[in-house]
Design a protein around this motif. Sequence first.
Motif, PDB file in Angstrom:
ATOM      1  N   LEU A 332       0.856  -1.177   0.000  1.00 56.98           N
ATOM      2  CA  LEU A 332       0.000   0.000   0.000  1.00 56.98           C
ATOM      3  C   LEU A 332       0.890   1.224   0.000  1.00 56.98           C
ATOM      4  N   ILE A 333       0.584   2.166  -0.917  1.00 60.20           N
ATOM      5  CA  ILE A 333       1.404   3.357  -1.065  1.00 60.20           C
ATOM      6  C   ILE A 333       0.541   4.582  -0.814  1.00 60.20           C
ATOM      7  N   LYS A 334       1.083   5.523  -0.034  1.00 56.35           N
ATOM      8  CA  LYS A 334       0.447   6.806   0.197  1.00 56.35           C
ATOM      9  C   LYS A 334       1.274   7.858  -0.513  1.00 56.35           C
ATOM     10  N   ILE A 335       0.673   8.548  -1.505  1.00 59.61           N
ATOM     11  CA  ILE A 335       1.425   9.442  -2.376  1.00 59.61           C
ATOM     12  C   ILE A 335       0.967  10.880  -2.188  1.00 59.61           C
ATOM     13  N   ASP A 336       1.954  11.785  -2.067  1.00 57.02           N
ATOM     14  CA  ASP A 336       1.686  13.214  -2.011  1.00 57.02           C
ATOM     15  C   ASP A 336       1.541  13.714  -3.447  1.00 57.02           C
ATOM     16  N   PRO A 337       0.372  14.250  -3.838  1.00 55.96           N
ATOM     17  CA  PRO A 337       0.174  14.660  -5.230  1.00 55.96           C
ATOM     18  C   PRO A 337       0.960  15.901  -5.629  1.00 55.96           C
ATOM     19  N   MET A 338       1.519  16.619  -4.658  1.00 56.08           N
ATOM     20  CA  MET A 338       2.264  17.830  -4.992  1.00 56.08           C
ATOM     21  C   MET A 338       3.620  17.496  -5.601  1.00 56.08           C
ATOM     22  N   ASP A 339       4.317  16.506  -5.021  1.00 59.08           N
ATOM     23  CA  ASP A 339       5.637  16.166  -5.549  1.00 59.08           C
ATOM     24  C   ASP A 339       5.773  14.671  -5.848  1.00 59.08           C
ATOM     25  N   TYR A 340       4.657  13.929  -5.690  1.00 60.35           N
ATOM     26  CA  TYR A 340       4.608  12.488  -5.978  1.00 60.35           C
ATOM     27  C   TYR A 340       5.488  11.653  -5.055  1.00 60.35           C
ATOM     28  N   SER A 341       5.911  12.230  -3.938  1.00 63.35           N
ATOM     29  CA  SER A 341       6.708  11.456  -2.985  1.00 63.35           C
ATOM     30  C   SER A 341       5.805  10.466  -2.246  1.00 63.35           C
ATOM     31  N   SER A 342       6.377   9.327  -1.908  1.00 62.15           N
ATOM     32  CA  SER A 342       5.642   8.303  -1.168  1.00 62.15           C
ATOM     33  C   SER A 342       5.867   8.515   0.312  1.00 62.15           C
ATOM     34  N   GLN A 343       4.837   8.934   1.012  1.00 63.88           N
ATOM     35  CA  GLN A 343       4.963   9.189   2.444  1.00 63.88           C
ATOM     36  C   GLN A 343       5.048   7.894   3.239  1.00 63.88           C
ATOM     37  N   HIS A 344       4.254   6.918   2.857  1.00 61.22           N
ATOM     38  CA  HIS A 344       4.267   5.628   3.555  1.00 61.22           C
ATOM     39  C   HIS A 344       4.241   4.522   2.505  1.00 61.22           C
ATOM     40  N   ILE A 345       5.187   3.655   2.577  1.00 64.41           N
ATOM     41  CA  ILE A 345       5.159   2.447   1.752  1.00 64.41           C
ATOM     42  C   ILE A 345       5.106   1.277   2.715  1.00 64.41           C
ATOM     43  N   MET A 346       4.038   0.502   2.625  1.00 65.92           N
ATOM     44  CA  MET A 346       3.792  -0.538   3.617  1.00 65.92           C
ATOM     45  C   MET A 346       3.480  -1.840   2.898  1.00 65.92           C
ATOM     46  N   GLN A 347       4.027  -2.905   3.382  1.00 67.43           N
ATOM     47  CA  GLN A 347       3.754  -4.214   2.801  1.00 67.43           C
ATOM     48  C   GLN A 347       2.817  -4.986   3.719  1.00 67.43           C
ATOM     49  N   PHE A 348       1.659  -5.342   3.181  1.00 69.07           N
ATOM     50  CA  PHE A 348       0.732  -6.165   3.944  1.00 69.07           C
ATOM     51  C   PHE A 348       1.303  -7.562   4.116  1.00 69.07           C
ATOM     52  N   GLU A 349       0.890  -8.200   5.163  1.00 70.20           N
ATOM     53  CA  GLU A 349       1.345  -9.560   5.425  1.00 70.20           C
ATOM     54  C   GLU A 349       0.472 -10.542   4.647  1.00 70.20           C
ATOM     55  N   ASN A 350       0.895 -10.822   3.402  1.00 70.25           N
ATOM     56  CA  ASN A 350       0.251 -11.872   2.615  1.00 70.25           C
ATOM     57  C   ASN A 350      -1.167 -11.511   2.198  1.00 70.25           C
ATOM     58  N   LEU A 351      -1.546 -10.218   2.246  1.00 68.19           N
ATOM     59  CA  LEU A 351      -2.919  -9.818   1.965  1.00 68.19           C
ATOM     60  C   LEU A 351      -2.982  -8.975   0.691  1.00 68.19           C
ATOM     61  N   THR A 352      -3.741  -9.449  -0.302  1.00 70.44           N
ATOM     62  CA  THR A 352      -3.984  -8.683  -1.517  1.00 70.44           C
ATOM     63  C   THR A 352      -5.266  -7.896  -1.338  1.00 70.44           C
ATOM     64  N   VAL A 353      -5.160  -6.558  -1.397  1.00 70.38           N
ATOM     65  CA  VAL A 353      -6.310  -5.681  -1.158  1.00 70.38           C
ATOM     66  C   VAL A 353      -7.055  -5.445  -2.472  1.00 70.38           C
ATOM     67  N   TYR A 354      -8.398  -5.522  -2.407  1.00 65.34           N
ATOM     68  CA  TYR A 354      -9.222  -5.347  -3.598  1.00 65.34           C
ATOM     69  C   TYR A 354     -10.083  -4.093  -3.565  1.00 65.34           C
ATOM     70  N   GLU A 355     -10.248  -3.484  -2.403  1.00 64.55           N
ATOM     71  CA  GLU A 355     -11.030  -2.255  -2.339  1.00 64.55           C
ATOM     72  C   GLU A 355     -10.609  -1.457  -1.119  1.00 64.55           C
ATOM     73  N   ILE A 356     -10.571  -0.127  -1.307  1.00 63.90           N
ATOM     74  CA  ILE A 356     -10.230   0.757  -0.206  1.00 63.90           C
ATOM     75  C   ILE A 356     -11.044   2.035  -0.361  1.00 63.90           C
ATOM     76  N   THR A 357     -11.572   2.564   0.744  1.00 64.53           N
ATOM     77  CA  THR A 357     -12.336   3.805   0.698  1.00 64.53           C
ATOM     78  C   THR A 357     -12.016   4.631   1.933  1.00 64.53           C
ATOM     79  N   SER A 358     -11.999   5.952   1.769  1.00 60.76           N
ATOM     80  CA  SER A 358     -11.541   6.854   2.822  1.00 60.76           C
ATOM     81  C   SER A 358     -12.589   7.910   3.127  1.00 60.76           C
TER      82      SER A 358
END
Length: 405
Positions: A332-358
């Motif tokens: 899962l990647i959290k991206i800052d749209p101003m400079d496209y930097s990745s604030q958080h790069i996190m690897q799930f433990e064996n979990l493939t995510v299919y939907e996310i809502t905020s």
Amino acid sequence: MKTTKLSMIIAVILFTVGCNKENDQLVPQEHIKNIDLSYASSIFIGPNMVDTDNRKRLYKVTNENEIDTVTYTNNFDETFTPQWLPTDIVKINDNLLYLGFQGVENYILDTRSGNTVLMETAPPVSGKFLSSEQFIPTSRGLIYLGNDNNLYSIVANESTLATMPISTAHDGSITRFAADPKGNILYAADVDNFIEIHLQTANSSKKIDTINKVGHTTLWNGIKENELFYYKPTDNEEETNVQLVDTDQQTSRNYGNNRFILSCGLSNIMTFDSKVMGIGCNEIYELVNTEESEEVLITPLRDFNIINNQTADKSQDHMVISGVNTVGNPQLIKIDPMDYSSQHIMQFENLTVYEITSNSFGESIFWGTFQNNGKTAIGHLHNDGTYTFIEQNIDGTIDGIGKLN
């Protein structure tokens, strides 16, 4: 005399039957009036987890991250079980959700009160098949595209909902649309072997362009209230592909100098303070900006594959994107749209995510399946990039999720 009496008797019987039929039509039909969302932070549609009944259920996630079934109240103020199964959840804005029950009954749900209002018109086109926003707020209400290929305007509050079809002038089926804050609508109509671009204002209708079907045609909103955009695929690589429509002047012109090809359309469009971002396949597009250069930028997501168009979302002032890297590990990647930097790069433990809502606070809910055992999990993604599993052992998949607060 006997004939006259017989005629009178038949007339009375017909009148009585007619009245009964009319009265039968006036009997209120049972439908959902309220859904108990007390102490709920999210809702989702999932497989049955409470008994042996195989029905899909609408669940709520409480503020303590516990799962509970929701309670329905009908229009007679009685607790009941709906006849149709919940199938669709779509976020409209911070306070409203679209909730569909097998396409038969469709509701606008006020997440603050749990009150629902029954839609009398066609349900919206599924977000899985629409490369634009499903509901766009304007001064003339919420604009949406129905699954009957017609546009509608909805004005909703806690107790009433007024729906009005929007008259359009075209031959064919409307496939995509965008609308500015004033309620001016830019839409694409599929006509024979061409795509027609129309601008519909409150007082007029104008054909803006006719495009050959050589690729994806997508539409989106601008930053300024009188600007709408569309991507114009072309065989000529020397032509600019992005067009800006001025809804005040009802004119169109080239926008941007970067000539790019949308290989698979836009699956997500996100509006920030100074730019509009789009995601297609594994590329991030800067579709609109406030710079005079008006460049349309492309940023590829290298070594990363997005699973589908439901695994990217706007989270406050960031983009949250879930997928897998080149060796198949979920991330899962959290991206800052101003400079496209990745604030958080996190690897799930064996979990493939299919939907996310905020929600507007930057908190998210997600669901996915474990690669080792196929079990489905529901999780809460916190604003700092950490996450908490709510449930990790669900049999079956989730049909829709919505973050409430």
